[in-house]
Design a protein around this motif. Sequence first.
Motif, PDB file in Angstrom:
ATOM      1  N   ASP A 103      17.693 -36.703 -34.965  1.00 36.60           N
ATOM      2  CA  ASP A 103      16.577 -36.669 -34.034  1.00 36.60           C
ATOM      3  C   ASP A 103      17.131 -36.184 -32.697  1.00 36.60           C
ATOM      4  OD1 ASP A 103      15.305 -38.548 -31.673  1.00 36.60           O
ATOM      5  OD2 ASP A 103      13.788 -37.743 -33.036  1.00 36.60           O
ATOM      6  N   PHE A 104      16.539 -35.147 -32.131  1.00 35.27           N
ATOM      7  CA  PHE A 104      17.029 -34.546 -30.898  1.00 35.27           C
ATOM      8  C   PHE A 104      17.217 -35.575 -29.789  1.00 35.27           C
ATOM      9  CE2 PHE A 104      15.834 -33.102 -26.664  1.00 35.27           C
ATOM     10  CZ  PHE A 104      16.840 -32.199 -26.399  1.00 35.27           C
ATOM     11  N   ASN A 105      16.182 -36.370 -29.520  1.00 38.75           N
ATOM     12  CA  ASN A 105      16.248 -37.304 -28.399  1.00 38.75           C
ATOM     13  C   ASN A 105      17.317 -38.374 -28.608  1.00 38.75           C
ATOM     14  OD1 ASN A 105      13.245 -36.217 -28.479  1.00 38.75           O
ATOM     15  ND2 ASN A 105      13.799 -36.658 -26.366  1.00 38.75           N
ATOM     16  N   ALA A 106      17.444 -38.875 -29.839  1.00 37.55           N
ATOM     17  CA  ALA A 106      18.479 -39.862 -30.136  1.00 37.55           C
ATOM     18  C   ALA A 106      19.864 -39.220 -30.039  1.00 37.55           C
ATOM     19  CB  ALA A 106      18.262 -40.455 -31.521  1.00 37.55           C
ATOM     20  N   GLN A 107      19.987 -38.006 -30.563  1.00 37.02           N
ATOM     21  CA  GLN A 107      21.266 -37.292 -30.556  1.00 37.02           C
ATOM     22  C   GLN A 107      21.810 -37.135 -29.130  1.00 37.02           C
ATOM     23  OE1 GLN A 107      20.853 -33.160 -31.681  1.00 37.02           O
ATOM     24  NE2 GLN A 107      23.018 -32.898 -32.086  1.00 37.02           N
ATOM     25  N   HIS A 108      20.934 -36.825 -28.191  1.00 37.10           N
ATOM     26  CA  HIS A 108      21.367 -36.564 -26.811  1.00 37.10           C
ATOM     27  C   HIS A 108      21.077 -37.724 -25.867  1.00 37.10           C
ATOM     28  CE1 HIS A 108      22.456 -32.459 -27.741  1.00 37.10           C
ATOM     29  NE2 HIS A 108      21.325 -32.374 -28.426  1.00 37.10           N
ATOM     30  N   GLN A 109      20.567 -38.816 -26.404  1.00 37.06           N
ATOM     31  CA  GLN A 109      20.208 -39.998 -25.614  1.00 37.06           C
ATOM     32  C   GLN A 109      19.297 -39.631 -24.440  1.00 37.06           C
ATOM     33  OE1 GLN A 109      23.992 -41.820 -24.656  1.00 37.06           O
ATOM     34  NE2 GLN A 109      24.172 -42.703 -26.699  1.00 37.06           N
ATOM     35  N   LEU A 110      18.245 -38.872 -24.790  1.00 39.30           N
ATOM     36  CA  LEU A 110      17.273 -38.443 -23.790  1.00 39.30           C
ATOM     37  C   LEU A 110      15.911 -39.040 -24.110  1.00 39.30           C
ATOM     38  CD1 LEU A 110      18.266 -34.673 -23.588  1.00 39.30           C
ATOM     39  CD2 LEU A 110      18.705 -36.436 -21.870  1.00 39.30           C
ATOM     40  N   PRO A 111      15.185 -39.501 -23.097  1.00 38.16           N
ATOM     41  CA  PRO A 111      13.869 -40.093 -23.340  1.00 38.16           C
ATOM     42  C   PRO A 111      12.831 -39.034 -23.740  1.00 38.16           C
ATOM     43  CG  PRO A 111      14.346 -40.046 -20.989  1.00 38.16           C
ATOM     44  CD  PRO A 111      15.578 -39.557 -21.695  1.00 38.16           C
ATOM     45  N   LEU A 112      12.051 -39.345 -24.759  1.00 34.41           N
ATOM     46  CA  LEU A 112      11.009 -38.445 -25.246  1.00 34.41           C
ATOM     47  C   LEU A 112       9.978 -38.142 -24.164  1.00 34.41           C
ATOM     48  CD1 LEU A 112       9.754 -36.835 -27.565  1.00 34.41           C
ATOM     49  CD2 LEU A 112       8.619 -38.930 -28.306  1.00 34.41           C
ATOM     50  N   GLN A 113       9.757 -39.068 -23.245  1.00 32.10           N
ATOM     51  CA  GLN A 113       8.783 -38.828 -22.181  1.00 32.10           C
ATOM     52  C   GLN A 113       9.282 -37.851 -21.124  1.00 32.10           C
ATOM     53  OE1 GLN A 113       5.597 -39.561 -22.306  1.00 32.10           O
ATOM     54  NE2 GLN A 113       6.107 -40.341 -24.316  1.00 32.10           N
ATOM     55  N   GLU A 114      10.558 -37.422 -21.221  1.00 31.37           N
ATOM     56  CA  GLU A 114      11.104 -36.453 -20.275  1.00 31.37           C
ATOM     57  C   GLU A 114      11.562 -35.158 -20.940  1.00 31.37           C
ATOM     58  OE1 GLU A 114      13.909 -37.987 -17.391  1.00 31.37           O
ATOM     59  OE2 GLU A 114      12.990 -39.959 -17.538  1.00 31.37           O
ATOM     60  N   PHE A 115      11.952 -35.227 -22.212  1.00 28.35           N
ATOM     61  CA  PHE A 115      12.481 -34.068 -22.934  1.00 28.35           C
ATOM     62  C   PHE A 115      11.819 -33.968 -24.311  1.00 28.35           C
ATOM     63  CE2 PHE A 115      15.721 -35.157 -19.905  1.00 28.35           C
ATOM     64  CZ  PHE A 115      16.236 -33.943 -19.493  1.00 28.35           C
ATOM     65  N   ALA A 116      11.226 -32.820 -24.608  1.00 29.60           N
ATOM     66  CA  ALA A 116      10.592 -32.599 -25.905  1.00 29.60           C
ATOM     67  C   ALA A 116      11.128 -31.305 -26.516  1.00 29.60           C
ATOM     68  CB  ALA A 116       9.075 -32.529 -25.765  1.00 29.60           C
ATOM     69  N   ALA A 117      11.940 -31.455 -27.544  1.00 32.02           N
ATOM     70  CA  ALA A 117      12.502 -30.286 -28.239  1.00 32.02           C
ATOM     71  C   ALA A 117      11.520 -29.859 -29.327  1.00 32.02           C
ATOM     72  CB  ALA A 117      13.868 -30.611 -28.819  1.00 32.02           C
ATOM     73  N   HIS A 118      10.330 -29.463 -28.878  1.00 30.66           N
ATOM     74  CA  HIS A 118       9.261 -28.990 -29.753  1.00 30.66           C
ATOM     75  C   HIS A 118       8.952 -27.559 -29.343  1.00 30.66           C
ATOM     76  CE1 HIS A 118       8.155 -32.978 -31.427  1.00 30.66           C
ATOM     77  NE2 HIS A 118       8.721 -33.380 -30.308  1.00 30.66           N
ATOM     78  N   GLY A 119       8.549 -26.740 -30.272  1.00 34.23           N
ATOM     79  CA  GLY A 119       8.321 -25.325 -30.009  1.00 34.23           C
ATOM     80  C   GLY A 119       7.330 -25.046 -28.904  1.00 34.23           C
ATOM     81  N   GLY A 120       7.606 -23.959 -28.162  1.00 33.68           N
ATOM     82  CA  GLY A 120       6.657 -23.516 -27.154  1.00 33.68           C
ATOM     83  C   GLY A 120       7.272 -23.066 -25.856  1.00 33.68           C
ATOM     84  N   ALA A 121       8.488 -23.499 -25.533  1.00 35.35           N
ATOM     85  CA  ALA A 121       9.147 -23.054 -24.299  1.00 35.35           C
ATOM     86  C   ALA A 121      10.294 -22.120 -24.680  1.00 35.35           C
ATOM     87  CB  ALA A 121       9.664 -24.235 -23.492  1.00 35.35           C
ATOM     88  N   PHE A 122      10.333 -20.964 -24.030  1.00 35.11           N
ATOM     89  CA  PHE A 122      11.297 -19.924 -24.384  1.00 35.11           C
ATOM     90  C   PHE A 122      11.994 -19.442 -23.120  1.00 35.11           C
ATOM     91  CE2 PHE A 122      12.903 -15.962 -26.030  1.00 35.11           C
ATOM     92  CZ  PHE A 122      12.976 -16.125 -27.415  1.00 35.11           C
ATOM     93  N   PRO A 123      13.319 -19.324 -23.146  1.00 34.78           N
ATOM     94  CA  PRO A 123      14.018 -18.855 -21.948  1.00 34.78           C
ATOM     95  C   PRO A 123      13.744 -17.377 -21.690  1.00 34.78           C
ATOM     96  CG  PRO A 123      15.557 -19.052 -23.788  1.00 34.78           C
ATOM     97  CD  PRO A 123      14.228 -19.580 -24.261  1.00 34.78           C
ATOM     98  N   VAL A 124      13.532 -17.036 -20.436  1.00 32.52           N
ATOM     99  CA  VAL A 124      13.387 -15.636 -20.039  1.00 32.52           C
ATOM    100  C   VAL A 124      14.780 -15.171 -19.618  1.00 32.52           C
ATOM    101  CG1 VAL A 124      12.312 -14.006 -18.456  1.00 32.52           C
ATOM    102  CG2 VAL A 124      11.007 -15.983 -19.299  1.00 32.52           C
ATOM    103  N   ARG A 125      15.328 -14.251 -20.414  1.00 35.96           N
ATOM    104  CA  ARG A 125      16.666 -13.725 -20.128  1.00 35.96           C
ATOM    105  C   ARG A 125      16.571 -12.291 -19.613  1.00 35.96           C
ATOM    106  NH1 ARG A 125      17.767 -16.833 -24.755  1.00 35.96           N
ATOM    107  NH2 ARG A 125      19.453 -18.311 -24.440  1.00 35.96           N
ATOM    108  N   VAL A 126      17.423 -11.988 -18.644  1.00 34.22           N
ATOM    109  CA  VAL A 126      17.538 -10.633 -18.124  1.00 34.22           C
ATOM    110  C   VAL A 126      18.948 -10.151 -18.445  1.00 34.22           C
ATOM    111  CG1 VAL A 126      17.596  -9.224 -16.016  1.00 34.22           C
ATOM    112  CG2 VAL A 126      15.797 -10.939 -16.333  1.00 34.22           C
ATOM    113  N   ALA A 127      19.029  -8.941 -18.979  1.00 38.06           N
ATOM    114  CA  ALA A 127      20.316  -8.349 -19.347  1.00 38.06           C
ATOM    115  C   ALA A 127      21.266  -8.349 -18.154  1.00 38.06           C
ATOM    116  CB  ALA A 127      20.110  -6.925 -19.858  1.00 38.06           C
ATOM    117  N   GLY A 128      22.487  -8.808 -18.375  1.00 46.65           N
ATOM    118  CA  GLY A 128      23.502  -8.832 -17.335  1.00 46.65           C
ATOM    119  C   GLY A 128      23.362  -9.964 -16.344  1.00 46.65           C
ATOM    120  N   VAL A 129      22.306 -10.759 -16.467  1.00 48.13           N
ATOM    121  CA  VAL A 129      22.059 -11.857 -15.530  1.00 48.13           C
ATOM    122  C   VAL A 129      22.068 -13.200 -16.254  1.00 48.13           C
ATOM    123  CG1 VAL A 129      20.455 -12.843 -13.846  1.00 48.13           C
ATOM    124  CG2 VAL A 129      20.680 -10.356 -14.048  1.00 48.13           C
TER     125      VAL A 129
END
Length: 161
Positions: A103-129
């Motif tokens: 379980d992501f939250n248990a693995q990293h000892q992070l509260p579910l009310q602050e961190f949700a490893a569920h689909g929908g957020a994607f990093p915007v990457r810029v080449a070379g940056v």
Amino acid sequence: MGETNDVTALVAEVEEQERELVLTRFTHDDAWQLGCLLVELAVERRLAVTVDVRKGPQQVFHAALEGTTPDNDSWVQRKVRVVERFGASSFLTGLRARAKGQDFNAQHQLPLQEFAAHGGAFPVRVAGVGIVGVVTVSGLPQAEDHALVVEALRIHAAGGA
């Protein structure tokens, strides 16, 4: 065994999406256009979603479509925190934990009310940056939130937004 193979294949697919979707630039105008594109796609498909686009720590675009609730805003925040902390999409981060049988939250000892490893957020990457922002959708099943963001990023990267 089948579940593990499926998750492993999905991890590889999402990792490939993250390698593929690297932009040449990401301005405030780009963030706005990407947000508008996501809203257009959602309206055409009658999807009740919240769309959020950030450049660095600044929220540049935010829209909550009919049928969403303040809970979607909470999901956006929690997914964004995952991307900012782990440098990968919220979907990929959750899948990696699942592939290890954890379980992501248990693995990293992070509260579910602050961190949700569920689909929908994607990093915007810029080449070379590197990572310069986060684009997020909330309101659909997690794989669909992720797929909508990927679709919009592909259109945007191709110059369609």
